[in-house]
Write an enzyme that holds these catalytic residues in place. Structure first.
Site, PDB file in Angstrom:
ATOM      1  N   SER A 192       0.863  -1.397  -0.392  1.00 13.06           N
ATOM      2  CA  SER A 192       0.515  -0.178  -0.078  1.00 13.06           C
ATOM      3  C   SER A 192       0.684   1.167  -0.104  1.00 13.06           C
ATOM      4  O   SER A 192       0.781   2.192  -0.485  1.00 13.06           O
ATOM      5  CB  SER A 192      -1.517  -0.054   1.368  1.00 13.06           C
ATOM      6  OG  SER A 192      -2.124  -0.787   1.514  1.00 13.06           O
ATOM      7  N   HIS A 239       1.386   4.601   4.754  1.00 14.22           N
ATOM      8  CA  HIS A 239       0.280   5.341   3.773  1.00 14.22           C
ATOM      9  C   HIS A 239       0.966   6.409   3.479  1.00 14.22           C
ATOM     10  O   HIS A 239       1.710   6.493   2.287  1.00 14.22           O
ATOM     11  CB  HIS A 239      -1.086   5.095   3.690  1.00 14.22           C
ATOM     12  CG  HIS A 239      -1.423   3.579   3.745  1.00 14.22           C
ATOM     13  ND1 HIS A 239      -3.257   3.197   3.488  1.00 14.22           N
ATOM     14  CD2 HIS A 239      -1.116   2.005   3.488  1.00 14.22           C
ATOM     15  CE1 HIS A 239      -3.155   2.326   3.508  1.00 14.22           C
ATOM     16  NE2 HIS A 239      -2.183   1.674   3.689  1.00 14.22           N
TER      17      HIS A 239
END
Length: 288
Positions: A192, A239
């Site tokens: 991610s 992230h």
């Protein structure tokens, strides 16, 4: 905000299609070429004129007509540089490691060797990047690979393969570094952070190209909300770290487009990598 100077520079557009913006240069004449005008060669991509000149030179020095033996219908075989080879390779490797992780016994051992965990990173530095190869379930890997496929098909032909790979790896590194700084005892898995880096870069580059980036902004916003939902159990540090580094690299790519800036671009990417590793040194000293 549209960068007027960037749009006014003809070097940012394909020399054969003046309305098409591109980040890829012909390796022989160094003119900007769009995906339609690119032909992949062992040393990079070249434009149609350089390809024709090279084929003419080969025909002149070749005494035997061997070219037809390696071509179909008498035309030299081409591999379009618009094919996102790096994207497909990353997807294939990631899915392969996910399948290996399903093997009873061996899979658990493999995942434990690849996840990011700061206290072990001092002696096992590969964890900074191999975190992208480990996923918690079928939906985790499927959503990340779907996002990589969607973003890579646009970004890789625009940037070129080596720039795209650099962006992906440095974004993954950025996610690991921010995790180390904020949550040093967290165990993190997934690609991610790297995917967020692609989103961040696409947003910045799109703004510099004068493109409509509303859809990208909406996707970033939705992902940001999902990341911070209670009980989501998402490593938001990875992230955010990946997204910030991706945006920085996108800015570097957009501002170092001229041929004379190619070396500057490389050094700036190296500086980003060194800076991230320097930041990582702070928490590493604690857990050494």
């Amino acid at each position: 905000m549209t960068d007027t100077a960037f749009q006014a520079n003809p070097d940012n557009y394909c020399y054969r299609h003046p309305t098409r913006q591109s980040f890829v240069l012909c390796q022989r004449c160094l003119r900007t070429i769009c995906p339609e005008c690119q032909t992949q060669m062992p040393v990079g991509v070249i434009c149609p004129e350089c390809l024709a000149e090279q084929q003419k030179q080969q025909a002149t020095v070749t005494r035997m007509p061997r070219r037809r033996a390696f071509s179909r219908g008498g035309a030299a075989a081409r591999v379009s540089s618009s094919t996102p080879v790096v994207t497909y390779t990353i997807m294939g490797v990631t899915i392969f490691f996910y399948l290996l992780g399903l093997i009873p016994g061996f899979g658990d051992m493999l995942r434990s060797m690849l996840v990011f965990y700061l206290p072990l990173t001092y002696t096992q530095p590969w964890r900074l990047l191999t975190v992208t190869l480990v996923h918690q379930g079928i939906w985790h890997v499927a959503l990340n690979m779907l996002a990589l496929w969607a973003l890579g098909r646009s970004l890789e032909p625009l940037l070129g393969r080596w720039r795209f790979l650099s962006l992906y790896l440095l974004s993954a590194l950025g996610g690991s570094v921010l995790t180390a700084l904020i949550a040093p005892t967290a165990v993190v898995a997934g690609a991610s952070g790297a995917v967020w880096g692609l989103l961040g870069a696409m947003f910045v580059i799109g703004r510099h190209l004068g493109a409509n980036v509303t859809a990208i902004a909406v996707i970033l916003g939705l992902n940001l909300v999902i990341t911070f939902l209670p009980g989501s159990n998402i490593a938001w540090q990875a992230h955010i770290g990946g997204g910030l580094v991706g945006a920085l690299i996108g800015f570097i790519f957009a501002r170092t487009r001229a041929v004379r800036q190619r070396r500057t671009q490389v050094w700036l990417l190296i500086a980003v990598a060194v800076g991230l590793l320097a930041l990582l040194g702070v928490p590493l000293l604690v857990y050494r």
